[in-house]
Design an enzyme around this catalytic site. Sequence first.
Site, PDB file in Angstrom:
ATOM      1  N   HIS A 350       4.076   4.366  -2.592  1.00 41.96           N
ATOM      2  CA  HIS A 350       3.296   3.268  -2.033  1.00 41.96           C
ATOM      3  C   HIS A 350       2.175   3.791  -1.155  1.00 41.96           C
ATOM      4  O   HIS A 350       1.010   3.414  -1.315  1.00 41.96           O
ATOM      5  CB  HIS A 350       4.202   2.330  -1.227  1.00 41.96           C
ATOM      6  N   GLU A 351       2.519   4.678  -0.222  1.00 42.43           N
ATOM      7  CA  GLU A 351       1.523   5.133   0.741  1.00 42.43           C
ATOM      8  C   GLU A 351       0.465   6.029   0.110  1.00 42.43           C
ATOM      9  O   GLU A 351      -0.721   5.917   0.423  1.00 42.43           O
ATOM     10  CB  GLU A 351       2.214   5.851   1.904  1.00 42.43           C
ATOM     11  N   HIS A 354      -2.312   4.221  -1.454  1.00 41.43           N
ATOM     12  CA  HIS A 354      -3.419   3.836  -0.566  1.00 41.43           C
ATOM     13  C   HIS A 354      -4.510   4.906  -0.617  1.00 41.43           C
ATOM     14  O   HIS A 354      -5.705   4.601  -0.540  1.00 41.43           O
ATOM     15  CB  HIS A 354      -2.928   3.671   0.874  1.00 41.43           C
ATOM     16  N   GLU A 374      -3.041  -3.809  -0.825  1.00 44.52           N
ATOM     17  CA  GLU A 374      -1.595  -3.707  -0.654  1.00 44.52           C
ATOM     18  C   GLU A 374      -0.864  -3.857  -1.988  1.00 44.52           C
ATOM     19  O   GLU A 374       0.100  -3.145  -2.268  1.00 44.52           O
ATOM     20  CB  GLU A 374      -1.095  -4.771   0.328  1.00 44.52           C
ATOM     21  N   HIS A 438      -0.200  -8.059   3.759  1.00 39.67           N
ATOM     22  CA  HIS A 438       1.092  -7.792   3.137  1.00 39.67           C
ATOM     23  C   HIS A 438       1.645  -9.028   2.440  1.00 39.67           C
ATOM     24  O   HIS A 438       2.535  -8.927   1.590  1.00 39.67           O
ATOM     25  CB  HIS A 438       2.091  -7.290   4.175  1.00 39.67           C
TER      26      HIS A 438
END
EC number: 3.4.24.-
Length: 536
Positions: A350-351, A354, A374, A438
């Site tokens: 997920h990170e 980004h 997101e 989010h």
Amino acid sequence: MTSTPRKYTLRAAALVASAAMVAVTVQTGSATAQPDAATGASAVALSAQQRVTAIKSAQAEAAGTAQKIGLGGQEKLVARDVIKDADGTVHTRYERTYEGLPVLGGDLVVHEKKNGTRTVDKATQAKIAVSTTDAAQPAASAKKSALSASAAEKNTKAEAKDAPRKVIWAASGKPVLAYETVVTGVQKDGTPSELHVITDAKTGAKLFQDETIETGTGTSSYSGTVPLTTTKSGSTYNLTDGARGGHKTYDLRQGTSGTGTLFTDADDKWGGGRQTAAVDAHYGAAVTWDFYKNVLGRNGIRNDGKGAYSRVHYGNSYVNAFWQDSCFCMTYGDGQNNANPLTALDVAAHEMSHGVTAATARLNYSGESGGLNEATSDIFGTATEFYANNAADKGDYLIGEKININGDGTPLRYMDKPSKDGASKDYWSSSLGNVDVHYSSGPANHWFYLLSEGSGTKTINGVTYNSPTYDNSKVTGIGRDKAEKIWYRALTTYFTSTTKYAGARTGTLKAAADLYGASSTEYKTVAAAWTAINVK
């Protein structure tokens, strides 16, 4: 030298109850994405040097390109990325300047076919022009405003080390001369802050703010056997992955700044104590790298073959993890009472996604664009979880299902019906841009689920889903593999910093046409899935 990937047994005592003993195989090798394109328009893999050469070539031709696409004489293009398709089409992503000033929200992508035909996707359709580039307000006023904005967010240790820079703000409304001020500090949950604040250089009014350190949470640390690629230096080994761009993993030792200390081991048998979190982080970075390379043909986060780095044991009882583009690194806290490091695979995927967004579309982390940012991380975090094929933690469309952040065993987010978390939105509405990113990610997550699996009730890997539609239509999914390739193609080729949900629909339809044809089932299903979440 780089050691051969081996499997190491982790000796972890402080793990949450849901942690399982697992054995996972990391896929390695030189395989690249197989996009199963029907049209010949899929991207071809470029080596790091080929990509550098292509960007330099685009920059050399930037002045001519600017003229051909109708930009004003005071505007210049700065080439940032190039994608080449098998059919000869070239997609070049540019930033823009005006009288030497950066134009925020002025980014664009030029698509040029082999026959010379051009189309352009722009972050703004407005003409870039201001009456003067002399600021009526002093830079000190912009700095004061930015510090106030940081204070309003309850940030501490706020400071603006660099002077505000003059820019043209074009991301919303009529372009104006503005200041951009970067305020660093610490967010209220302990996460570092890099708050970008835009203020009008004429009136002093705040126009926009964007927190560029994105955070997220994920599953508990893994234990068991996982493969690692390490490097031998002298008589010891260290956590440097020479097979994946030299990704390194460091120990912050509860600090909150700096790089930390590179993990080393005498016998290359890792695990136990402080090493456990490092093994999980190192492994997570490897699987994420492999997913992007083997499935999507991307050579690292920035597509340049260079690895990021990971820092573990951040802060004291820090219950989060974050991607920081300015250091090109992932950072993990140790959780409540420093007992449960947030170093699992879905956190990394997920990170680090980004970081992929920051290297491509740079979707603004606010409003609808922030929701799409997101959602991109949720989509590729989910895709990576399925890719890992971990029998003890099977792929699913639940976000953060293992961390029990709610205390009742429920996940953070649900892709099949986002509103089940009590805050996320199932469908698009005109007020979506006012929702926390989010939760405004909900409709895009819902779209991805519908495109992948379809509507109605079904059970996948032991989890039962029941996905509704806005208009009670029935959607038949095309499969997750095709859905993730369509989203990636749209993100890297058509989305810009200001893309909203309507633009995401347009971009994914273009992507589906590129990959499968404009009359294909895939194209029609992309459209049907958007309609099913009220984006028409």
